[in-house]
Design a protein around this motif. Sequence first.
Motif, PDB file in Angstrom:
ATOM      1  N   LEU A  32       0.830  -1.198   0.000  1.00 37.05           N
ATOM      2  CA  LEU A  32       0.000   0.000   0.000  1.00 37.05           C
ATOM      3  C   LEU A  32       0.866   1.250   0.000  1.00 37.05           C
ATOM      4  O   LEU A  32       1.968   1.256   0.548  1.00 37.05           O
ATOM      5  CB  LEU A  32      -0.902   0.016   1.236  1.00 37.05           C
ATOM      6  CG  LEU A  32      -1.832  -1.184   1.445  1.00 37.05           C
ATOM      7  CD1 LEU A  32      -2.559  -1.050   2.771  1.00 37.05           C
ATOM      8  CD2 LEU A  32      -2.813  -1.307   0.290  1.00 37.05           C
ATOM      9  N   SER A  33       0.331   2.306  -0.578  1.00 37.97           N
ATOM     10  CA  SER A  33       0.990   3.599  -0.471  1.00 37.97           C
ATOM     11  C   SER A  33       0.730   4.210   0.892  1.00 37.97           C
ATOM     12  O   SER A  33       1.618   4.793   1.516  1.00 37.97           O
ATOM     13  CB  SER A  33       0.475   4.541  -1.572  1.00 37.97           C
ATOM     14  OG  SER A  33       0.953   5.854  -1.353  1.00 37.97           O
TER      15      SER A  33
ATOM     16  N   ASP B 295       2.777   5.410   4.510  1.00 43.17           N
ATOM     17  CA  ASP B 295       2.176   6.255   5.526  1.00 43.17           C
ATOM     18  C   ASP B 295       0.934   5.559   6.061  1.00 43.17           C
ATOM     19  O   ASP B 295       0.179   4.965   5.295  1.00 43.17           O
ATOM     20  CB  ASP B 295       1.783   7.609   4.929  1.00 43.17           C
ATOM     21  CG  ASP B 295       2.941   8.249   4.170  1.00 43.17           C
ATOM     22  OD1 ASP B 295       4.016   8.379   4.759  1.00 43.17           O
ATOM     23  OD2 ASP B 295       2.754   8.594   2.987  1.00 43.17           O
ATOM     24  N   TYR B 296       0.743   5.620   7.370  1.00 40.76           N
ATOM     25  CA  TYR B 296      -0.458   5.031   7.907  1.00 40.76           C
ATOM     26  C   TYR B 296      -0.949   5.817   9.104  1.00 40.76           C
ATOM     27  O   TYR B 296      -0.196   6.519   9.773  1.00 40.76           O
ATOM     28  CB  TYR B 296      -0.267   3.553   8.263  1.00 40.76           C
ATOM     29  CG  TYR B 296       0.637   3.280   9.440  1.00 40.76           C
ATOM     30  CD1 TYR B 296       0.138   3.282  10.743  1.00 40.76           C
ATOM     31  CD2 TYR B 296       1.972   2.985   9.250  1.00 40.76           C
ATOM     32  CE1 TYR B 296       0.961   3.025  11.823  1.00 40.76           C
ATOM     33  CE2 TYR B 296       2.805   2.719  10.319  1.00 40.76           C
ATOM     34  CZ  TYR B 296       2.295   2.739  11.610  1.00 40.76           C
ATOM     35  OH  TYR B 296       3.120   2.483  12.670  1.00 40.76           O
TER      36      TYR B 296
ATOM     37  N   PRO C  89     -10.176   6.815  23.107  1.00 39.83           N
ATOM     38  CA  PRO C  89      -9.636   6.456  21.796  1.00 39.83           C
ATOM     39  C   PRO C  89      -8.112   6.578  21.801  1.00 39.83           C
ATOM     40  O   PRO C  89      -7.546   7.380  22.543  1.00 39.83           O
ATOM     41  CB  PRO C  89     -10.270   7.485  20.859  1.00 39.83           C
ATOM     42  CG  PRO C  89     -10.473   8.684  21.736  1.00 39.83           C
ATOM     43  CD  PRO C  89     -10.833   8.137  23.095  1.00 39.83           C
ATOM     44  N   ILE C  90      -7.464   5.769  20.997  1.00 39.58           N
ATOM     45  CA  ILE C  90      -6.016   5.880  20.848  1.00 39.58           C
ATOM     46  C   ILE C  90      -5.682   5.877  19.361  1.00 39.58           C
ATOM     47  O   ILE C  90      -6.472   5.456  18.523  1.00 39.58           O
ATOM     48  CB  ILE C  90      -5.254   4.752  21.574  1.00 39.58           C
ATOM     49  CG1 ILE C  90      -5.689   3.376  21.054  1.00 39.58           C
ATOM     50  CG2 ILE C  90      -5.456   4.843  23.069  1.00 39.58           C
ATOM     51  CD1 ILE C  90      -4.893   2.243  21.670  1.00 39.58           C
ATOM     52  N   ARG C  91      -4.485   6.338  19.047  1.00 37.17           N
ATOM     53  CA  ARG C  91      -4.085   6.468  17.644  1.00 37.17           C
ATOM     54  C   ARG C  91      -2.640   6.055  17.469  1.00 37.17           C
ATOM     55  O   ARG C  91      -1.859   5.993  18.417  1.00 37.17           O
ATOM     56  CB  ARG C  91      -4.241   7.915  17.184  1.00 37.17           C
ATOM     57  CG  ARG C  91      -3.277   8.867  17.899  1.00 37.17           C
ATOM     58  CD  ARG C  91      -3.356  10.268  17.372  1.00 37.17           C
ATOM     59  NE  ARG C  91      -2.695  11.206  18.265  1.00 37.17           N
ATOM     60  CZ  ARG C  91      -2.679  12.516  18.085  1.00 37.17           C
ATOM     61  NH1 ARG C  91      -3.290  13.061  17.061  1.00 37.17           N
ATOM     62  NH2 ARG C  91      -2.057  13.298  18.951  1.00 37.17           N
ATOM     63  N   MET C  92      -2.281   5.827  16.234  1.00 36.42           N
ATOM     64  CA  MET C  92      -0.893   5.625  15.853  1.00 36.42           C
ATOM     65  C   MET C  92      -0.737   6.111  14.421  1.00 36.42           C
ATOM     66  O   MET C  92      -1.568   5.817  13.552  1.00 36.42           O
ATOM     67  CB  MET C  92      -0.484   4.149  15.958  1.00 36.42           C
ATOM     68  CG  MET C  92       0.946   3.891  15.487  1.00 36.42           C
ATOM     69  SD  MET C  92       1.418   2.165  15.642  1.00 36.42           S
ATOM     70  CE  MET C  92       1.585   2.076  17.411  1.00 36.42           C
ATOM     71  N   GLY C  93       0.307   6.859  14.179  1.00 39.58           N
ATOM     72  CA  GLY C  93       0.556   7.367  12.837  1.00 39.58           C
ATOM     73  C   GLY C  93       2.027   7.282  12.491  1.00 39.58           C
ATOM     74  O   GLY C  93       2.899   7.249  13.364  1.00 39.58           O
ATOM     75  N   TRP C  94       2.285   7.237  11.208  1.00 42.62           N
ATOM     76  CA  TRP C  94       3.663   7.185  10.722  1.00 42.62           C
ATOM     77  C   TRP C  94       3.712   7.824   9.338  1.00 42.62           C
ATOM     78  O   TRP C  94       2.852   7.569   8.503  1.00 42.62           O
ATOM     79  CB  TRP C  94       4.143   5.735  10.650  1.00 42.62           C
ATOM     80  CG  TRP C  94       5.568   5.583  10.191  1.00 42.62           C
ATOM     81  CD1 TRP C  94       6.005   5.378   8.915  1.00 42.62           C
ATOM     82  CD2 TRP C  94       6.737   5.631  11.002  1.00 42.62           C
ATOM     83  NE1 TRP C  94       7.368   5.281   8.886  1.00 42.62           N
ATOM     84  CE2 TRP C  94       7.851   5.436  10.149  1.00 42.62           C
ATOM     85  CE3 TRP C  94       6.955   5.825  12.375  1.00 42.62           C
ATOM     86  CZ2 TRP C  94       9.162   5.432  10.619  1.00 42.62           C
ATOM     87  CZ3 TRP C  94       8.272   5.798  12.838  1.00 42.62           C
ATOM     88  CH2 TRP C  94       9.346   5.611  11.981  1.00 42.62           C
ATOM     89  N   GLY C  95       4.712   8.650   9.108  1.00 41.69           N
ATOM     90  CA  GLY C  95       4.862   9.259   7.791  1.00 41.69           C
ATOM     91  C   GLY C  95       4.145  10.590   7.676  1.00 41.69           C
ATOM     92  O   GLY C  95       3.916  11.288   8.661  1.00 41.69           O
TER      93      GLY C  95
END
Length: 296
Positions: free
Chosen positions: A144-145, A177-178, A240-246
């Motif tokens: 995935l992009s 990126d996610y 709520p919780i989150r995680m991001g990258w990019g």
Amino acid sequence: MARYALVIGIAEYLSPSLSRLSKTTNDAEAIAQLLEQYGDFQSVQRLPQRWNQEKNGYEMAASKVTGAQLGQDLRNFLLEQAANNEALIYFSGHGFTISDNLGQQKGYLASSDCQIEFKDNENVEQKYGIPLDSLNDLIRDSQLSSLVMLLDCCHSGYFLERQLIERTLNAFSSQKDYYLITACRDFERAGVIKSEEYSIFTGAVVKGLAAENVGSSRRISGDRLFDFISSELKGSVQEPIRMGWGRSITLVTYPQIDIPTGEKVAFNQENPYRGLMLLNQNKRNIFVDEMKQFVP
């Protein structure tokens, strides 16, 4: 680059231990419509879906989704349809954990035909559910992009807190990126309010993706959405919780608003109330008169 979305809302369950979810179908349809209208997606696939002849289009259906169908659709979406493109997955339904003989917890997404075995008031075995471990592996193998995931289910935080942090984070490189948001922590249950139209989490997502929450760019990013959700759910029974990258990922974009010019009003330099430039003459005069009482 093309964008594809898979919106899943499972309301019907065969197991007595998994109650019917009254808001799931409505939740998923609201998300699907927002993505179709403002997400610039080439395709928004619903699961389950039905054809609405009056609307001449698909809509969410309150029907059963087997584990085999759910697994196959997730696999086709991640490995084929969205390959080399941007992907978004929304899931609304039951989530649960299983404790093995070593006391280790494993998380699952429940399909309609999911069967859970209890022992000493604990879930110890299951059939036909989607293991979050395996979904994690599937994401790791996908090309995935970018990926956005919104999980509205009990124990959804398990996916982030125990799996993605330990394993999937290493699978994503700087070219991927996610952004992932879960409705609650791994030990919490996602809630609903009977008087509300949507579940607690999805209700906040729908508000957070609305035009009222856009910035000057007319876009709503993952970070902007999560900030809104956190504010809405503050003090509730779930966090709520989150995680991001990019890079920042845009979820929806609203068209620019053309402000009608109307009658041009000349600006009076002696008028201290600059905001009155945008008001018509009558309203401006009334406002000035009222404000004079506050001016020494």
